[in-house]
Design an enzyme around this catalytic site. Structure first.
Site, mmCIF file in Angstrom:
data_model
loop_
_atom_site.group_PDB
_atom_site.id
_atom_site.type_symbol
_atom_site.label_atom_id
_atom_site.label_comp_id
_atom_site.label_asym_id
_atom_site.label_seq_id
_atom_site.Cartn_x
_atom_site.Cartn_y
_atom_site.Cartn_z
ATOM 1 N N MET A 137 0.857 -1.191 0.000
ATOM 2 C CA MET A 137 0.000 0.000 0.000
ATOM 3 C C MET A 137 0.889 1.235 0.000
ATOM 4 O O MET A 137 1.851 1.315 0.762
ATOM 5 C CB MET A 137 -0.900 0.035 1.241
ATOM 6 N N HIS A 138 0.550 2.179 -0.875
ATOM 7 C CA HIS A 138 1.309 3.428 -0.881
ATOM 8 C C HIS A 138 0.467 4.635 -1.275
ATOM 9 O O HIS A 138 0.898 5.772 -1.101
ATOM 10 C CB HIS A 138 2.508 3.332 -1.831
ATOM 11 N N ARG A 139 -0.743 4.413 -1.800
ATOM 12 C CA ARG A 139 -1.521 5.540 -2.312
ATOM 13 C C ARG A 139 -2.112 6.369 -1.166
ATOM 14 O O ARG A 139 -2.525 5.825 -0.139
ATOM 15 C CB ARG A 139 -2.633 5.040 -3.240
#
Length: 364
Positions: free
Chosen positions: A209-211
């Site tokens: 996850m990075h958004r």
């Protein structure tokens, strides 16, 4: 002599340019009148996010590194544009090739066109329809000024045609990231570390996850991880932590016995994990493509996707950003009812050769 400048700036770019570079070099070795310069913008400057990819994917040393570094979207865009303008004035090509949808893609395409240099956009035409995503702005602006589009799917072709672009500018070639995947699949290697030594194939999850929609709000991040933990039946979850996410996790103090936070992994190690995973949970676009081709179930934590072919023909499902949406998808997965990869046209490992053949045909 056809002079080409290739631009890479961020981790996904390296996977996309590697096969193009190799195809150009193969043509040069055969006597074709081609030359190239590789420009690294320095958008990703951490070794795990950049340097390892050059080593593992056999990418030659860049001719120059613009050293744009970090900063806000505007600061990074400006830094790349200023430095890339100097590069183009000193080494003017016939064609600039930009790939993907990162800040460097946008910045270098604008700079090239203002100097009246042709631009080819590899992965042109893909759309999420979500203007809150910086990547969508980058795609739209880059496409609006590009001279040629190398597309990954019929969906991308249709997007460009509906936007009014001439059919002769659209070249349906496939996906260079899948070229890289298929070329390197036999070289995947297990990461080093105690946790990786005890993992059993097809008995763990990979999570990325990075958004901003998932990681910038602490409450949202905690709720999503809680939902993942609840629905994965205690199976190990390997979470290579993006720098953006690490800051949020540290504040929250999230800790579960089966959630293993690890440093970002190099290409061969990360894809070893994906290939052998029970499933992947991600908010990345590129990982949905790789997981699909490797026939690994993929759950995407986004409300939209620019890679709809991974849903229609791949193993991907769009879960959304509401943590409450996750449970039925995980239940379906646990029941063994997930769909299999059907095959996506032209994702066959030969995309880069088609790109270089087309460039020679256009510019000779």
């Amino acid at each position: 002599m056809i002079k080409i400048t290739l631009v890479a700036g961020a981790r996904p770019n390296f996977m996309k340019i590697a096969p193009i570079l190799h195809a150009i070099q193969a043509e040069i070795n055969k006597g074709s009148q081609l030359s190239f310069r590789l420009v690294h913008t320095g958008q990703h400057y951490d070794k795990k996010m950049s340097g390892d990819f050059f080593d593992q994917l056999n990418i030659p040393e860049p001719h120059t590194n613009l050293a744009a570094g970090g900063g806000t979207q505007a600061e990074q865009t400006a830094a790349v544009m200023i430095a890339f303008e100097k590069e183009l004035l000193a080494n003017r090509p016939d064609l600039v090739i930009v790939v993907g949808d990162v800040t460097s893609t946008l910045a270098c395409s604008i700079t090239a066109k203002k100097l009246c240099v042709d631009v080819a956009h590899v992965e042109g035409g893909i759309r999420s329809g979500d203007l809150t995503m910086p990547e969508e702005i980058n795609r739209m602006v880059t496409d609006s000024i590009s001279d040629h589009f190398f597309t990954t799917s019929e969906i991308a072709n249709e997007n460009l045609l509906q936007a009014g672009f001439a059919k002769e500018k659209i070249h349906y070639v496939g996906n260079t990231m899948i070229d890289t995947l298929l070329t390197n699949r036999s070289k995947f290697q297990k990461p080093k570390g105690e946790i990786f030594d005890v993992l059993e194939a097809k008995k763990y999850f990979v999570l990325t996850m990075h958004r901003p929609a998932n990681v910038d709000q602490e409450g949202q991040l905690k709720a999503m991880i809680d939902a993942i933990i609840e629905g994965t039946n205690g199976m190990p979850i390997i979470f290579p932590v993006h720098p953006r996410t690490a800051k949020s996790l540290e504040k929250l103090g999230i800790s579960y016995s089966n959630l293993h936070l690890v440093d970002p992994l190099a290409y061969l190690e990360f894809n070893y994990l994906v290939e052998n995973a029970f499933a992947v949970i991600t908010d990345s676009g590129g990982i949905t493509e790789e997981a699909s081709v490797m026939n690994v179930p993929c759950l995407t934590l986004r409300d939209n996707t620019e890679r709809a072919e991974t849903i229609h023909l791949g193993t991907n499902e769009l879960v959304g950003t509401n943590p409450q949406n996750l449970a039925p998808y995980l239940q379906k997965l646990m029941r063994g009812e997930w769909k299999s990869y059907k095959g996506i046209p032209l994702w066959d490992g030969k995309t880069a050769v088609r790109i270089v053949d087309k460039i020679i045909d256009i510019y000779r």
